[in-house]
Design an enzyme around this catalytic site. Structure first.
Site, short mmCIF file in Angstrom:
data_model
loop_
_atom_site.label_atom_id
_atom_site.label_comp_id
_atom_site.label_asym_id
_atom_site.label_seq_id
_atom_site.Cartn_x
_atom_site.Cartn_y
_atom_site.Cartn_z
N CYS A 6 2.87 8.40 1.49
CA CYS A 6 3.38 7.51 2.54
C CYS A 6 3.69 6.18 1.86
O CYS A 6 2.80 5.58 1.25
CB CYS A 6 2.30 7.38 3.60
SG CYS A 6 2.67 6.17 4.85
N LEU A 23 6.87 6.19 19.32
CA LEU A 23 7.13 5.94 20.75
C LEU A 23 5.89 5.28 21.38
O LEU A 23 5.99 4.21 21.96
CB LEU A 23 7.48 7.26 21.44
CG LEU A 23 7.91 7.14 22.90
CD1 LEU A 23 9.17 6.32 23.04
CD2 LEU A 23 8.11 8.53 23.52
N GLY A 82 5.69 -2.07 6.86
CA GLY A 82 7.08 -2.45 7.10
C GLY A 82 7.83 -1.49 8.00
O GLY A 82 7.40 -0.35 8.23
N GLU A 83 8.93 -1.98 8.56
CA GLU A 83 9.81 -1.16 9.39
C GLU A 83 11.01 -0.77 8.52
O GLU A 83 11.86 -1.62 8.19
CB GLU A 83 10.25 -1.98 10.62
CG GLU A 83 11.48 -1.47 11.33
CD GLU A 83 11.41 -0.01 11.78
OE1 GLU A 83 10.41 0.38 12.41
OE2 GLU A 83 12.37 0.75 11.50
N GLU A 91 0.82 -1.22 0.00
CA GLU A 91 0.00 0.00 0.00
C GLU A 91 0.85 1.26 0.00
O GLU A 91 1.91 1.30 0.62
CB GLU A 91 -0.81 0.08 1.30
CG GLU A 91 -1.93 -0.88 1.41
CD GLU A 91 -2.66 -0.71 2.73
OE1 GLU A 91 -3.51 -1.56 3.02
OE2 GLU A 91 -2.38 0.25 3.48
S1 SF4 Z 1 6.56 -1.40 12.44
FE1 SF4 Z 1 4.67 -1.79 13.57
S2 SF4 Z 1 3.34 -0.11 12.91
FE2 SF4 Z 1 4.98 -0.23 11.39
S3 SF4 Z 1 4.18 -1.61 9.80
FE3 SF4 Z 1 5.35 -2.85 11.24
S4 SF4 Z 1 3.81 -3.66 12.65
FE4 SF4 Z 1 2.91 -1.89 11.58
#
Ligand code: SF4
Length: 345
Positions: free
Chosen positions: A103, A216, A160-161, A89
């Site tokens: 985003c 946070l 994702g992170e 997305e």
């Molecule tokens: S880091 Fe947390 S908030 Fe960000 S996409 Fe992954 S699970 Fe979702």
């Protein structure tokens, strides 16, 4: 095949095909500034070079599978399909005051399992490549171009992170800043993280001018662990050291999603004020988009306002955010989950 974002490889093709630098500039402007389709951009090149470029360059690695436009505000959710049939997305935001933003996602799914996030429930499939990250920006630009708009901000807050896909995200940020490509200043790019201290340190030393955002959500260790399992690995005191280092280079955005009975009580406020004391931060108070499968509830607006006002009175820069795109399943990952279920049914 090389990607359209690989400037060195593209320069080699330009030399091989004897295209003049000014024609190359026209070609790049067509793609990145004027958001033209790649076949229209090709027409800016001399005719005898077009076939070689078309054969050698991978112009697009994502297919726009769905577009959902909000009827109540300026958000559009875009669902892209990768070549290996994964769905990701992106969200285009057109705030009334402010610049058009996108985003972007940095991974397929996510390994962080934050309890407030629909993506967190999907599990992790793979990292997105640099080209897949950048394609979201290129194609979003094409979506907004007919409205006379251009993407002016890029925010890594989708699926994702980002700091668990460090190499590809770093290369994407380089490309976003590169003059021949997207030509954005660092202050127009925001990378958001759940808080991985080593990666935050690497990020801030590599990109001191790029905006860092820290999710946070609680300054109490137990509450944070409940919301974000990664917090067990990276406790708040360790995180604060990275935050001190990051804020020495510029203001850090603090994301604080307000959840009823979880992080909105008196002890939560006091812990937050104490944790952020003395740091150069801007706190974003964010409403929660509830989604099926989650048992968390958002803090009502009057309480969010009170919480924000107290932080302001304590001397912090604070923004009280309103949800964008709440009618188009704005919770990260929600639309992809729905579409995945449809395709299984
Ligand atoms: S880091 Fe947390 S908030 Fe960000 S996409 Fe992954 S699970 Fe979702």
């Amino acid at each position: 095949m090389v990607t359209i974002y690989d400037t060195e490889a593209l320069e080699a093709i330009r030399r091989r095909t004897a295209v003049q630098p000014h024609r190359m500039k026209l070609f790049r402007n067509a793609l990145f500034k004027n958001a033209r389709d790649w076949d229209a951009a090709l027409e800016t090149l001399p005719e005898n070079a077009r076939a070689d470029f078309a054969r050698s360059v991978d112009f697009e690695c994502l297919d726009l599978a769905e577009r959902h436009d909000s009827e109540i505000d300026g958000a559009s959710k875009l669902i892209f399909q990768t070549r290996d049939a994964n769905l990701i997305e992106s969200v285009v935001l057109r705030p009334k005051t402010g610049r058009t933003s996108v985003c972007v996602s940095s991974q397929v799914g996510c390994a962080c399992y934050c309890s407030f996030c629909a993506t967190g429930m999907m599990g992790f499939s793979r990292n997105l490549t640099t080209a897949e990250i950048l394609d979201q920006v290129t194609q979003s630009n094409r979506v907004v171009r007919p409205e006379g708009r251009a993407i002016r901000n890029v925010v890594f807050m989708g699926m994702g992170e980002p700091l668990l896909n460090l190499d590809n995200v770093f290369a994407a940020v380089d490309a976003l800043k590169a003059a021949p490509l997207f030509n954005l200043t660092g202050s127009r790019i925001t990378v958001s993280t759940v808080g991985i201290p080593d990666a935050m340190n690497r990020f801030t030393s590599e990109f001191p001018d790029v905006q860092l955002a820290l999710s946070l959500h609680s300054a109490r260790q137990a509450a944070r662990e409940r919301l974000m399992p990664q917090a067990r690995k990276y406790p708040l005191d360790e995180l604060r050291e990275a935050l001190v280092a990051a804020t020495a280079r510029g203001k850090v955005m603090i994301e604080y999603l307000m959840l009823a009975g979880v992080n909105d009580r008196e002890e939560d406020y006091l812990a937050l004020e104490n944790y952020l004391k003395g740091l150069s931060v801007h706190v974003n108070i964010i409403p929660f988009n509830e989604f099926a499968g989650g048992d968390l509830r958002g803090t009502p607006l009057p309480e969010r306002k009170r919480f924000a006002a107290r932080l302001k009175a304590a001397g912090f820069d604070v923004t009280l955010r309103y949800s964008l795109g709440s009618d188009i399943a704005a919770a990260c990952g929600q639309l992809v989950q729905r579409k995945q279920k449809e395709s299984v049914a």
